[in-house]
Scaffold this motif. Structure first.
Motif, PDB file in Angstrom:
ATOM      1  N   GLY A  89       0.845  -1.188   0.000  1.00  0.00           N
ATOM      2  CA  GLY A  89       0.000   0.000   0.000  1.00  0.00           C
ATOM      3  C   GLY A  89       0.878   1.236   0.000  1.00  0.00           C
ATOM      4  O   GLY A  89       1.849   1.319   0.760  1.00  0.00           O
ATOM      5  N   TYR A 108      -2.800   0.344  -3.900  1.00  0.00           N
ATOM      6  CA  TYR A 108      -1.936  -0.788  -3.550  1.00  0.00           C
ATOM      7  C   TYR A 108      -1.532  -1.515  -4.820  1.00  0.00           C
ATOM      8  O   TYR A 108      -2.264  -1.516  -5.812  1.00  0.00           O
ATOM      9  N   THR A 150       3.344   0.340   3.180  1.00  0.00           N
ATOM     10  CA  THR A 150       2.937  -0.669   4.170  1.00  0.00           C
ATOM     11  C   THR A 150       2.606  -1.934   3.385  1.00  0.00           C
ATOM     12  O   THR A 150       2.270  -1.877   2.192  1.00  0.00           O
ATOM     13  N   TYR A 181       0.763  -5.884   3.008  1.00  0.00           N
ATOM     14  CA  TYR A 181      -0.446  -6.615   3.381  1.00  0.00           C
ATOM     15  C   TYR A 181      -0.419  -8.028   2.796  1.00  0.00           C
ATOM     16  O   TYR A 181       0.023  -8.226   1.660  1.00  0.00           O
ATOM     17  N   ALA A 211      -6.867  -7.325   2.531  1.00  0.00           N
ATOM     18  CA  ALA A 211      -6.328  -6.591   3.676  1.00  0.00           C
ATOM     19  C   ALA A 211      -5.913  -5.178   3.264  1.00  0.00           C
ATOM     20  O   ALA A 211      -6.113  -4.215   4.013  1.00  0.00           O
ATOM     21  N   ALA A 212      -5.353  -5.039   2.065  1.00  0.00           N
ATOM     22  CA  ALA A 212      -4.974  -3.714   1.577  1.00  0.00           C
ATOM     23  C   ALA A 212      -6.210  -2.849   1.373  1.00  0.00           C
ATOM     24  O   ALA A 212      -6.218  -1.656   1.712  1.00  0.00           O
ATOM     25  N   GLN A 260      -9.086  -3.245   2.908  1.00  0.00           N
ATOM     26  CA  GLN A 260      -9.644  -2.977   4.231  1.00  0.00           C
ATOM     27  C   GLN A 260      -8.947  -1.776   4.880  1.00  0.00           C
ATOM     28  O   GLN A 260      -9.556  -1.032   5.650  1.00  0.00           O
ATOM     29  N   ALA A 261      -7.680  -1.582   4.535  1.00  0.00           N
ATOM     30  CA  ALA A 261      -6.919  -0.450   5.078  1.00  0.00           C
ATOM     31  C   ALA A 261      -7.172   0.841   4.301  1.00  0.00           C
ATOM     32  O   ALA A 261      -6.579   1.875   4.621  1.00  0.00           O
ATOM     33  N   GLY A 262      -8.019   0.772   3.291  1.00  0.00           N
ATOM     34  CA  GLY A 262      -8.406   1.985   2.573  1.00  0.00           C
ATOM     35  C   GLY A 262      -7.722   2.227   1.251  1.00  0.00           C
ATOM     36  O   GLY A 262      -7.913   3.279   0.633  1.00  0.00           O
TER      37      GLY A 262
END
Length: 490
Positions: free
Chosen positions: A27, A34, A50, A52, A57-58, A60-62
């Motif tokens: 990300g 991402y 970051t 993932y 998951a990426a 979910q982190a926005g």
């Protein structure tokens, strides 16, 4: 992704390392997107990255998926540890379009664990709950179809597994901040008989070895290998159609042409293509583990099964006879019990019979084709077990349990069960140790010594088997195992 792994992950991004393509995603805070490790966009600064363990998951982190490297095309991740294989089993169901959140307890029971434990391992492996993994997979497939095909928005929504166009539009806009129509590159086509999609893999992939293996076992009227392309008929549920697969130009991907009649079951079709060509494998990791054995052909894969029942029957028919004889008998079997169909190819005219159809057939009808009566009885018993849902040949399930169940069927011993585990259940560590081809390649006849020799190859013994069989092909003719004695021929 653990903090202590972050520097290693960033190194993979810097070098665009294909070994980690699909294993994790990066990300980028400065762009809000991402990417895959192989992305050719300008490399982001370390402070903005970051990592993932999954696309879900990426998201979910926005983060939104990159439009350049297209995370929806990343290959899957073949996990081999206990927790990872449980999580991968859930991912397989999602990929195949057979995952139903309301039946999660049934799936957990099938895998021999509690629902709570299964949810925990999914979150541990992918960083999200199963339902979030499901939503991301559907959205990414929709993104791929919008970009690469001429399907209508409605067809894309339903082919991706959404039961409602309104829900699809809402989720797509919420997650990607785009209207579905913004990804359109082509106008809708009228009269198009197929769509074309791509499925990625981690190189190397020995396509010629795969094609050669499948060509030698191609079932007349069901499968053909033409030049550099594999073609076959398909039936999934009530849908009938055809597909062809060939390498994509200048990319680590296969190009899959699929008849439009199969669009309603597109999730399953793409999942089964990936299984057939073993596209989730991590060849460099496997070759490094197998050492010198894999040096000559590090891209060797384990051919899977597009149709689980088809390969199981083919394995029984192929017991202790040559490839040519088994292929001839399987052709007769399909001609007698398979449903006729029409395709653009004059060579593809039949569907493989279903377990439900064969379960109603008499032993004498199968034996009349030249198949030994004992094997005819085994085929019917297998068909009845599948039709009655007392046996499930689903990749990524509880392999040990399924192998044990198979061996309760008269006529199915360890060799047959292990070969089915290799090709149908996609077990990377299946090992038909009694196989005569393996004995010939190792120069051993003692099962105990063969198992001892193979112990260091765990958990990749299925790949070791493929390398052993290949080694026989490279031997001088005078040293090679006689074809009629090699039970590896199934």
């Amino acid at each position: 992704m653990a903090t202590q792994d972050a520097d290693c992950c960033y190194q993979a991004v810097l070098t665009r390392d294909s070994r980690f393509d699909g294993v994790f995603f990066v990300g980028v805070a400065s762009t809000g997107i991402y990417c895959r490790t192989v992305c050719h966009a300008r490399t982001p600064q370390r402070k903005n990255c970051t990592f993932y363990p999954s696309a879900a998951a990426a998201e979910q982190a926005g983060f939104r998926p990159c439009l350049l490297c297209r995370p929806e095309l990343a290959p899957g991740h073949a996990r081999i540890d206990a927790a990872g294989r449980l999580a991968a089993a859930v991912a397989r169901r999602i990929e195949a379009g057979t995952f139903v959140e309301q039946r999660f307890e049934t799936l957990a029971q099938e895998l021999g664990v509690s629902p709570r434990h299964l949810r925990r391992v999914v979150r541990q492996e992918f960083g999200v709950a199963p339902i979030q993994l499901l939503q991301t997979h559907r959205l990414l497939l929709a993104k791929q179809l919008l970009t690469d095909t001429t399907l209508s928005i409605v067809d894309v929504a339903y082919a991706s597994g959404f039961g409602s166009l309104r829900r699809f539009n809402r989720l797509f806009q919420e997650r990607y901040r785009l209207q579905p129509t913004q990804l359109r590159k082509k106008k809708s086509a009228v009269g198009q008989d197929c769509i074309v999609s791509e499925v990625a893999y981690r190189p190397p992939l020995d396509w010629q070895a795969l094609l050669s293996y499948l060509a030698g076992r191609a079932i007349a009227a069901v499968e053909t290998v033409e030049a550099n392309r594999y073609c076959r008929t398909v039936h999934i549920g009530q849908q009938r159609g055809w597909l062809s697969v060939e390498p994509a130009n200048n990319r680590a991907a296969l190009k899959v042409a699929i008849s439009v009649s199969l669009v309603p079951v597109l999730l399953s079709v793409l999942s089964q293509v990936k299984a057939l060509f073993d596209l989730a494998a991590e060849p460099q990791q496997i070759a490094a583990h197998l050492g010198a054995m894999a040096q000559q052909q590090p891209g060797l894969r384990v051919p899977g099964a597009f149709d689980s029942f088809e390969i199981a029957v083919r394995t029984i028919i192929g017991q202790q006879i040559s490839v040519k004889a088994a292929t001839t008998l399987m052709g007769r079997f399909v001609e007698s019990f398979g449903e006729p169909m029409s395709t653009p190819s004059a060579q593809l005219t039949r569907l493989t019979p279903t377990a439900e159809r064969v379960a109603q057939v008499k032993v004498s009808a199968i034996a009349s084709l030249g198949i030994v009566e004992k094997r005819a009885k085994t085929i019917i018993a297998l068909s009845q077990a599948i039709a009655n849902q007392t046996l499930s040949l689903v990749p990524g399930g509880a392999t040990e349990k399924t192998v044990s169940q198979l061996q309760t069927i008269p006529g199915i011993g360890p060799w047959t069960a292990q070969y089915i585990a290799m090709r149908v259940l996609a077990d990377p560590d299946a090992f038909p140790y009694s196989d005569l081809g393996i004995r010939q390649a190792l120069g051993e006849t003692s099962p105990q010594r063969i198992l001892a020799i193979a112990a260091p190859w765990q958990p990749w013994r299925s790949y070791a088997v493929m390398h052993l069989w290949k080694s026989l092909e490279r031997k001088p003719v005078s040293d090679a195992v006689p074809v009629q004695s090699a039970r590896a021929t199934a």
